[in-house]
Write a protein that holds these residues in place. Structure first.
Motif, PDB file in Angstrom:
ATOM      1  N   ASN A 176      14.436 192.004  55.089  1.00 56.38           N
ATOM      2  CA  ASN A 176      14.711 190.586  55.325  1.00 56.38           C
ATOM      3  C   ASN A 176      14.251 190.134  56.707  1.00 56.38           C
ATOM      4  O   ASN A 176      14.083 188.941  56.950  1.00 56.38           O
ATOM      5  CB  ASN A 176      16.201 190.288  55.157  1.00 56.38           C
ATOM      6  N   LEU A 177      14.091 191.074  57.608  1.00 53.09           N
ATOM      7  CA  LEU A 177      13.702 190.734  58.979  1.00 53.09           C
ATOM      8  C   LEU A 177      12.186 190.773  59.163  1.00 53.09           C
ATOM      9  O   LEU A 177      11.627 190.003  59.934  1.00 53.09           O
ATOM     10  CB  LEU A 177      14.378 191.691  59.973  1.00 53.09           C
ATOM     11  N   GLU A 178      11.535 191.652  58.435  1.00 51.84           N
ATOM     12  CA  GLU A 178      10.077 191.795  58.550  1.00 51.84           C
ATOM     13  C   GLU A 178       9.443 191.393  57.222  1.00 51.84           C
ATOM     14  O   GLU A 178       9.592 192.086  56.228  1.00 51.84           O
ATOM     15  CB  GLU A 178       9.727 193.266  58.854  1.00 51.84           C
ATOM     16  N   SER A 179       8.724 190.263  57.248  1.00 49.47           N
ATOM     17  CA  SER A 179       8.235 189.722  55.970  1.00 49.47           C
ATOM     18  C   SER A 179       7.184 190.620  55.304  1.00 49.47           C
ATOM     19  O   SER A 179       6.974 190.541  54.098  1.00 49.47           O
ATOM     20  CB  SER A 179       7.674 188.321  56.166  1.00 49.47           C
ATOM     21  N   HIS A 180       6.527 191.488  56.075  1.00 45.69           N
ATOM     22  CA  HIS A 180       5.484 192.321  55.460  1.00 45.69           C
ATOM     23  C   HIS A 180       6.052 193.563  54.772  1.00 45.69           C
ATOM     24  O   HIS A 180       5.332 194.269  54.082  1.00 45.69           O
ATOM     25  CB  HIS A 180       4.429 192.716  56.500  1.00 45.69           C
ATOM     26  N   ILE A 181       7.348 193.829  54.981  1.00 45.80           N
ATOM     27  CA  ILE A 181       7.943 194.996  54.318  1.00 45.80           C
ATOM     28  C   ILE A 181       8.536 194.562  52.974  1.00 45.80           C
ATOM     29  O   ILE A 181       9.425 193.720  52.912  1.00 45.80           O
ATOM     30  CB  ILE A 181       9.016 195.672  55.201  1.00 45.80           C
ATOM     31  N   GLU A 182       7.992 195.141  51.909  1.00 45.31           N
ATOM     32  CA  GLU A 182       8.445 194.781  50.571  1.00 45.31           C
ATOM     33  C   GLU A 182       9.746 195.510  50.241  1.00 45.31           C
ATOM     34  O   GLU A 182       9.934 196.665  50.639  1.00 45.31           O
ATOM     35  CB  GLU A 182       7.380 195.163  49.540  1.00 45.31           C
ATOM     36  N   SER A 183      10.609 194.815  49.513  1.00 40.06           N
ATOM     37  CA  SER A 183      11.871 195.447  49.143  1.00 40.06           C
ATOM     38  C   SER A 183      11.616 196.595  48.166  1.00 40.06           C
ATOM     39  O   SER A 183      10.633 196.595  47.418  1.00 40.06           O
ATOM     40  CB  SER A 183      12.821 194.423  48.524  1.00 40.06           C
ATOM     41  N   TYR A 184      12.495 197.549  48.195  1.00 41.10           N
ATOM     42  CA  TYR A 184      12.336 198.711  47.322  1.00 41.10           C
ATOM     43  C   TYR A 184      13.718 199.273  46.984  1.00 41.10           C
ATOM     44  O   TYR A 184      14.451 199.697  47.871  1.00 41.10           O
ATOM     45  CB  TYR A 184      11.465 199.753  48.032  1.00 41.10           C
ATOM     46  N   PHE A 185      14.063 199.212  45.702  1.00 43.00           N
ATOM     47  CA  PHE A 185      15.361 199.716  45.247  1.00 43.00           C
ATOM     48  C   PHE A 185      15.153 200.850  44.260  1.00 43.00           C
ATOM     49  O   PHE A 185      14.184 200.853  43.502  1.00 43.00           O
ATOM     50  CB  PHE A 185      16.159 198.599  44.552  1.00 43.00           C
ATOM     51  N   THR A 186      16.095 201.791  44.268  1.00 41.96           N
ATOM     52  CA  THR A 186      16.060 202.841  43.249  1.00 41.96           C
ATOM     53  C   THR A 186      17.392 202.839  42.491  1.00 41.96           C
ATOM     54  O   THR A 186      18.434 202.481  43.053  1.00 41.96           O
ATOM     55  CB  THR A 186      15.845 204.241  43.870  1.00 41.96           C
ATOM     56  N   ALA A 187      17.341 203.237  41.225  1.00 42.07           N
ATOM     57  CA  ALA A 187      18.533 203.235  40.390  1.00 42.07           C
ATOM     58  C   ALA A 187      19.512 204.296  40.859  1.00 42.07           C
ATOM     59  O   ALA A 187      19.116 205.407  41.222  1.00 42.07           O
ATOM     60  CB  ALA A 187      18.149 203.477  38.942  1.00 42.07           C
ATOM     61  N   VAL A 188      20.798 203.955  40.847  1.00 43.88           N
ATOM     62  CA  VAL A 188      21.841 204.913  41.214  1.00 43.88           C
ATOM     63  C   VAL A 188      22.369 205.606  39.961  1.00 43.88           C
ATOM     64  O   VAL A 188      22.604 206.808  39.937  1.00 43.88           O
ATOM     65  CB  VAL A 188      22.998 204.207  41.967  1.00 43.88           C
ATOM     66  N   ASP A 189      22.542 204.824  38.888  1.00 40.66           N
ATOM     67  CA  ASP A 189      23.070 205.386  37.643  1.00 40.66           C
ATOM     68  C   ASP A 189      22.017 205.305  36.533  1.00 40.66           C
ATOM     69  O   ASP A 189      21.012 204.619  36.662  1.00 40.66           O
ATOM     70  CB  ASP A 189      24.355 204.663  37.224  1.00 40.66           C
ATOM     71  N   LYS A 190      22.286 206.000  35.456  1.00 37.05           N
ATOM     72  CA  LYS A 190      21.341 206.082  34.342  1.00 37.05           C
ATOM     73  C   LYS A 190      21.120 204.722  33.670  1.00 37.05           C
ATOM     74  O   LYS A 190      20.021 204.408  33.227  1.00 37.05           O
ATOM     75  CB  LYS A 190      21.869 207.094  33.315  1.00 37.05           C
TER      76      LYS A 190
END
Ligand SMILES: [Zn+2]
Length: 158
Positions: free
Chosen positions: A120-134
């Protein structure tokens, strides 16, 4: 004939994409995702609401006058309304069919809720999430390592 009722309620199309098995009321959410993608702005879209469904009781349905829906948009839809069926129709027949499940890794499609997260602070860094549960109901931000309910996260509007 079991299918005759459906034929009457849902007119068949010659060519297009049908987004089926949307829980009743969620069609609007899917529509919102579609209209956020610039490539969809010229596409004719129709939303049908509250059709009878054996599987869901009631369902919404969206038809798109186009022959190809990009994997990115399908992924985007799967994050907001998981489990919808996406059918490509050619010559009135279902040519291919996929059920849109959220991916285990979600790149640049969601906004991290942590205001101090580097994404959210650096616009060039894309968000990246990984699943915690199945079931992919909770996801973890790769950068700030916070865990969120998937449905609580806002889609990325860029
Ligand atoms: Zn974060």
């Amino acid at each position: 004939m079991k299918d005759s009722e459906n034929v009457m309620l849902i007119p068949k199309i010659k060519l297009g994409i049908v987004i089926d098995h949307i829980p009743a009321g969620d069609g609007i959410k899917v529509l919102e995702i579609i209209t956020r993608h610039e490539e969809m702005h010229e596409v004719v879209v129709s939303l049908g609401q509250n059709y009878k469904s054996k599987k869901l009781g009631r369902k919404d349905l969206i038809k798109l006058q186009m022959d190809y829906l990009s994997p990115e948009i399908i992924q985007h839809i799967s994050l907001v309304v998981p489990g919808v069926t996406i059918k490509a129709v050619k010559n009135y027949d279902v040519h291919s069919k996929v059920v849109a499940h959220p991916p285990k890794e979600i790149k640049n499609l969601l906004v991290c809720k942590n205001p101090n997260c580097v994404t959210n602070l650096e616009s060039h860094i894309e968000s990246y999430f990984t699943a915690v549960d199945k079931e992919i109901k909770t996801v973890k931000c790769y950068y700030c390592e916070r865990v969120f309910e998937l449905h609580a996260l806002e889609p990325n509007v860029d």
